[in-house]
Design a protein around this motif. Structure first.
Motif, mmCIF file in Angstrom:
data_model
loop_
_atom_site.group_PDB
_atom_site.id
_atom_site.type_symbol
_atom_site.label_atom_id
_atom_site.label_comp_id
_atom_site.label_asym_id
_atom_site.label_seq_id
_atom_site.Cartn_x
_atom_site.Cartn_y
_atom_site.Cartn_z
ATOM 1 N N ASP A 280 -7.788 101.540 -9.867
ATOM 2 C CA ASP A 280 -8.036 102.732 -9.266
ATOM 3 C C ASP A 280 -7.694 104.104 -9.985
ATOM 4 O O ASP A 280 -6.579 104.076 -10.574
ATOM 5 N N PRO A 281 -8.698 104.667 -10.455
ATOM 6 C CA PRO A 281 -8.524 105.851 -11.304
ATOM 7 C C PRO A 281 -7.246 106.869 -10.871
ATOM 8 O O PRO A 281 -6.802 107.632 -11.619
ATOM 9 N N LYS A 282 -6.854 106.875 -9.532
ATOM 10 C CA LYS A 282 -5.854 107.905 -9.134
ATOM 11 C C LYS A 282 -4.476 107.276 -9.134
ATOM 12 O O LYS A 282 -3.594 108.046 -9.178
ATOM 13 N N ARG A 284 -1.146 105.590 -10.783
ATOM 14 C CA ARG A 284 -0.547 105.410 -11.968
ATOM 15 C C ARG A 284 0.558 104.635 -11.847
ATOM 16 O O ARG A 284 1.162 104.311 -10.933
#
Length: 345
Positions: A280-282, A284
């Motif tokens: 998931d690029p969002k 963290r």
């Protein structure tokens, strides 16, 4: 010795796995002498593997992970007796491998094989693919001539290679195809155990998935057991039933795949998992940066070897000795004094 595995015990009752492990390694050690001077005197030893224990049951995969140089490959080579261990026990089918003669080892090698990391250097460039895969059949007197070629043809089909490519040489194949040749050679003798020494680390991601799926299919079809050595945790998580985390020649955490990835307890395991990319690029994830250097295998400390990496859990007793593996769950052990104290409270 490792603690009993209740999950595997439940599988035994359901007829999935036998009560006795296929491979049982206890207190395995491998020390390499360091020689210097004109007379080549031994001035020290490199403790590549320093007292590790684990079991592998039938039809299961143990993933052995850790950073480069921690001793993973040495473990695999010791299990196969490609190099002689310094100490410990290696029981395969209940038989002590260290007591076998060279002739007896040849018989056992029919039941245990290895897939090497580099699919090119592990293949003889002067031999055709069919000769490479068929060589074990000839050496052990299983098949020769037309019968051998027909069995090689079947093996090629099984690992996803075209039979018309049997007479090609290794340099005429891609990296993924060469690794499939290595897999075909490994299963040619219908072994019980295969040591997979980082078999997909040199392949593209898409090819990695194909090879991993092939290994899983072969395990289901032939009832194979794997010791899967790797440093890519995402790959290990996909294929393994149990995970053992190595650090500086020792196992610091071992347990079921769900436990180690879902509830990691050792600070080194936490640091390794923090480096795994998230799809998931969002999303963290807090990255844990280890400070200091890995202790020298030539002169490792007598206390916890992770202490000097600025371990967040270190305390006074960590410098008094090396922590043993301590149970922290039904199928989970950790070599950490702080975690053991917390689990015991």
């Amino acid at each position: 010795m490792t603690m009993p595995d209740p999950i595997l015990a439940e599988k035994v009752q359901n007829g999935v796995a036998p009560a006795e492990p296929l491979l049982s390694v206890s207190d395995l050690q491998k020390h390499f002498p360091v020689k210097r001077g004109l007379l080549r005197k031994t001035v020290g030893v490199i403790k590549a593997v320093d007292g590790i224990s684990f079991d592998i049951h039938r039809k299961t995969t143990l993933g052995l992970v850790g950073e480069s140089g921690c001793g993973k490959t040495t473990v695999g080579r010791c299990v196969l007796r490609l190099i002689g261990p310094t100490g410990g026990r290696i029981l395969f089918h209940g038989r002590e491998m260290r007591d076998l003669t060279r002739q007896e080892l040849r018989g056992e090698w029919r039941r245990m094989q290895m897939i090497f990391q580099d699919p090119y250097s592990s293949l003889n460039p002067r031999m055709t693919a069919s000769s490479i895969v068929g060589e074990p059949l000839g050496i052990h007197g299983i098949a020769r001539g037309k019968e051998q070629r027909e069995r090689v043809r079947e093996l090629f089909n099984r690992v996803g290679l075209k039979p018309e490519h049997m007479d090609r040489y290794p340099h005429e194949f891609s990296g993924g195809q060469r690794q499939r040749i290595g897999i075909a050679r490994a299963i040619a003798l219908n072994p019980d155990l295969i040591i997979c020494d980082e078999p997909v680390s040199s392949l593209d991601v898409s090819i990695q998935a194909q090879v991993i799926n092939l290994l899983e299919d072969l395990q289901a079809e032939f009832g194979l057991s794997y010791l899967f050595i790797a440093h890519d945790l995402s790959v290990v998580r996909h294929i393994s039933h149990r995970i053992a985390v190595m650090y500086c020649g020792q196992i610091v955490e071992v347990g079921s795949c769900a436990e180690v990835f879902g509830n990691p307890r050792h600070p080194y395991t936490l640091a390794l998992l923090s480096a795994v990319p998230i799809l998931d690029p969002k999303a963290r994830r807090k990255r844990i940066i280890l400070e200091g250097g890995v202790p020298s295998a030539l002169n490792p400390p007598a206390y916890c070897r992770f202490h000097d990496r600025n371990c967040p859990l270190r305390m006074g007793m960590c410098k008094q000795g090396q922590p043993p593996l301590h149970p922290v769950g039904p199928d989970h052990q950790v070599a950490c004094f702080a975690v053991a104290r917390e689990a015991g409270s």
